[in-house]
Write a protein that holds these residues in place. Structure first.
Motif, short mmCIF file in Angstrom:
data_model
loop_
_atom_site.label_atom_id
_atom_site.label_comp_id
_atom_site.label_asym_id
_atom_site.label_seq_id
_atom_site.Cartn_x
_atom_site.Cartn_y
_atom_site.Cartn_z
N GLU A 214 1.24 -1.21 -0.14
CA GLU A 214 0.22 -0.10 -0.22
C GLU A 214 0.76 0.67 0.45
OE1 GLU A 214 -4.12 1.65 2.17
OE2 GLU A 214 -3.08 -0.05 2.82
N SER A 215 0.41 1.67 -0.19
CA SER A 215 1.23 3.61 -1.16
C SER A 215 0.19 4.90 -0.66
CB SER A 215 2.63 3.41 -1.60
OG SER A 215 1.93 3.10 -2.78
N GLY A 216 0.70 5.91 -0.37
CA GLY A 216 -0.26 7.15 -0.71
C GLY A 216 0.25 8.30 0.06
N ALA A 217 -0.76 9.05 0.23
CA ALA A 217 -0.20 10.84 1.25
C ALA A 217 -0.65 9.64 2.58
CB ALA A 217 -1.58 11.65 0.56
N THR A 218 0.27 10.11 3.63
CA THR A 218 0.45 9.55 4.92
C THR A 218 -0.97 9.95 5.32
OG1 THR A 218 2.66 10.37 4.81
CG2 THR A 218 1.32 10.00 6.80
N LEU A 219 -1.71 10.60 5.39
CA LEU A 219 -3.18 11.31 6.03
C LEU A 219 -4.39 9.76 5.63
CD1 LEU A 219 -5.14 12.75 8.13
CD2 LEU A 219 -5.72 14.09 5.78
N ASP A 220 -4.24 9.47 4.04
CA ASP A 220 -5.00 9.21 3.28
C ASP A 220 -4.55 7.50 4.63
OD1 ASP A 220 -6.11 11.02 1.80
OD2 ASP A 220 -4.68 10.23 0.52
N VAL A 221 -3.96 7.13 4.34
CA VAL A 221 -2.99 6.06 4.98
C VAL A 221 -3.60 5.27 6.38
CG1 VAL A 221 -1.02 4.16 5.13
CG2 VAL A 221 -1.21 5.56 3.35
N VAL A 222 -3.09 6.77 6.82
CA VAL A 222 -3.51 6.40 8.81
C VAL A 222 -4.97 6.30 8.81
CG1 VAL A 222 -1.70 7.10 8.86
CG2 VAL A 222 -2.73 8.97 9.09
N THR A 223 -5.73 7.00 7.96
CA THR A 223 -7.18 7.33 8.34
C THR A 223 -7.91 6.06 7.43
OG1 THR A 223 -7.41 8.72 6.69
CG2 THR A 223 -6.94 9.58 8.76
N ARG A 224 -7.32 5.73 5.94
CA ARG A 224 -8.54 4.88 5.57
C ARG A 224 -7.35 3.98 4.96
NH1 ARG A 224 -9.73 9.97 4.28
NH2 ARG A 224 -8.69 10.14 2.63
N PRO A 225 -6.55 3.13 5.33
CA PRO A 225 -6.21 1.72 5.00
C PRO A 225 -6.59 0.88 4.27
CG PRO A 225 -6.66 1.49 7.22
CD PRO A 225 -6.97 2.79 7.37
N GLY A 226 -6.16 0.70 3.09
CA GLY A 226 -7.01 -0.35 2.54
C GLY A 226 -6.11 -2.14 2.63
N ASP A 227 -5.19 -1.53 2.95
CA ASP A 227 -4.13 -3.37 3.18
C ASP A 227 -4.25 -4.28 5.20
OD1 ASP A 227 -2.73 -4.93 1.68
OD2 ASP A 227 -2.40 -5.50 3.07
N PRO A 228 -4.85 -5.19 5.11
CA PRO A 228 -4.72 -5.99 6.45
C PRO A 228 -4.06 -5.26 6.88
CG PRO A 228 -6.36 -7.23 4.34
CD PRO A 228 -5.46 -6.08 3.53
N TYR A 229 -2.82 -5.64 6.35
CA TYR A 229 -1.45 -5.72 7.08
C TYR A 229 -1.32 -3.96 7.69
CZ TYR A 229 3.65 -5.07 7.66
OH TYR A 229 4.87 -5.30 8.47
N THR A 230 -1.82 -3.42 6.60
CA THR A 230 -1.46 -1.99 6.99
C THR A 230 -2.46 -1.49 8.45
OG1 THR A 230 -1.63 -0.57 4.95
CG2 THR A 230 -1.79 0.70 6.82
N ARG A 231 -3.47 -2.45 8.14
CA ARG A 231 -4.17 -2.10 9.24
C ARG A 231 -3.63 -2.75 10.85
NH1 ARG A 231 -8.25 -2.71 5.05
NH2 ARG A 231 -8.76 -4.99 5.71
N SER A 232 -3.05 -3.30 10.35
CA SER A 232 -2.84 -4.38 11.85
C SER A 232 -1.39 -3.47 12.20
CB SER A 232 -2.17 -5.32 11.07
OG SER A 232 -1.13 -6.02 10.45
N LEU A 233 -0.31 -2.48 11.41
CA LEU A 233 0.51 -1.46 11.55
C LEU A 233 -0.49 -0.57 13.19
CD1 LEU A 233 2.92 -1.44 8.85
CD2 LEU A 233 2.93 -2.53 10.49
N LEU A 234 -1.43 -0.09 11.70
CA LEU A 234 -2.41 1.16 12.47
C LEU A 234 -2.72 0.55 14.30
CD1 LEU A 234 -4.36 2.36 9.90
CD2 LEU A 234 -2.19 3.75 11.25
N ASP A 235 -3.12 -0.46 13.79
CA ASP A 235 -3.74 -1.44 15.92
C ASP A 235 -2.91 -1.85 16.92
OD1 ASP A 235 -6.36 -1.41 14.55
OD2 ASP A 235 -5.83 -3.79 13.89
N ALA A 236 -1.44 -1.78 16.25
CA ALA A 236 -0.19 -1.16 17.49
C ALA A 236 0.06 -0.70 17.93
CB ALA A 236 1.29 -1.79 16.09
#
Length: 248
Positions: A214-236
């Motif tokens: 996943e890649s993109g603007a930081t604000l978009d990635v942290v508020t609307r993650p599209g990949d389950p792996y990204t969501r797992s990093l955010l959960d941490a």
């Protein structure tokens, strides 16, 4: 290429097995791109490939790397890269002399100015010390001064705040943001911590098992993650109210 630009296209790095599987990243001049992922995801290998510093046994097996201008790198553990038997001021002055062709006297004066630029107090006194006589935060700033001595257009940061406590970490991140704005630096910042990356980077790429998922603007990635792996990093690292672009 434009000065400060970085273009990585379909990068593959292999040893006994392939570690990077077609990584593509783009960094605009003056931008800040974060690369985030767990240990073993390929973050540091990507940086080392850019610098031509791959560990023995690894090689670039495919793809291209384009760097516009001069690149310099700072690392997670300064003690690994600073000479324990040389005063830190002499180490920075040597880089100034070698890379800029300065006399010893001018190089020493330049080193002191760089110490002031990285917000080290009592620069003249600190320059006479050895690495083991400094705190972790001071050593990281010395390593940053070494990198700046090359007058880079692109600064690669390999988890430079991981070993620091929260207060010192914030000071280093604020300094990087200041130097980026003041010098027009492009910054490629690697970390396992998405919260840290979100504080300093405009854009982010998420690496997982040697691939950009996943890649993109930081604000978009942290508020609307599209990949389950990204969501797992955010959960941490949740909650992230400041990282989402709050009013302050």
């Amino acid at each position: 290429m434009r000065t400060g630009e970085l273009l990585i296209d379909d990068l593959r790095v292999a040893g006994d097995a392939e570690l990077l599987h077609g990584v593509s990243l783009a960094l605009e001049p003056g931008g800040a791109l974060g690369v985030v992922g767990e240990s073993g995801s390929g973050k540091s290998i990507t940086l080392r490939a850019v610098m031509g510093l791959l560990p023995r046994g690894l090689r670039v097996s495919g793809g291209t790397i384009g760097v516009g201008g001069t690149a310099a790198m700072i690392f997670q553990d300064p003690l690994t890269f600073l000479d324990p038997l040389a005063r830190v001021g002499d180490q920075v002055a040597e880089v100034c002399a070698v890379t800029r062709g300065l006399s010893r006297r001018v190089a020493r004066a330049r080193a002191l100015r760089l110490f002031e630029d990285v917000r080290l107090p009592d620069a003249a006194d600190l320059a006479r010390r050895y690495p083991h006589q400094l705190s972790g935060g001071q050593r990281q700033r010395v390593l940053l001064a070494v990198a700046l001595a090359r007058e880079p257009d692109l600064l690669l940061c390999d988890e430079p705040t991981t070993a620091l406590d929260v207060t010192v970490q914030r000071g280093v991140l604020d300094l990087l943001a200041h130097l980026r704005a003041e010098r027009g630096l492009s910054v490629l910042f690697v970390s396992h911590d998405l919260a840290v990356v979100a504080q300093v980077c405009d854009r982010v790429a998420v690496l997982h098992e040697g691939r950009v998922v996943e890649s993109g603007a930081t604000l978009d990635v942290v508020t609307r993650p599209g990949d389950p792996y990204t969501r797992s990093l955010l959960d941490a690292v949740l909650p992230l109210p400041e990282l989402a672009g709050g009013d302050d």
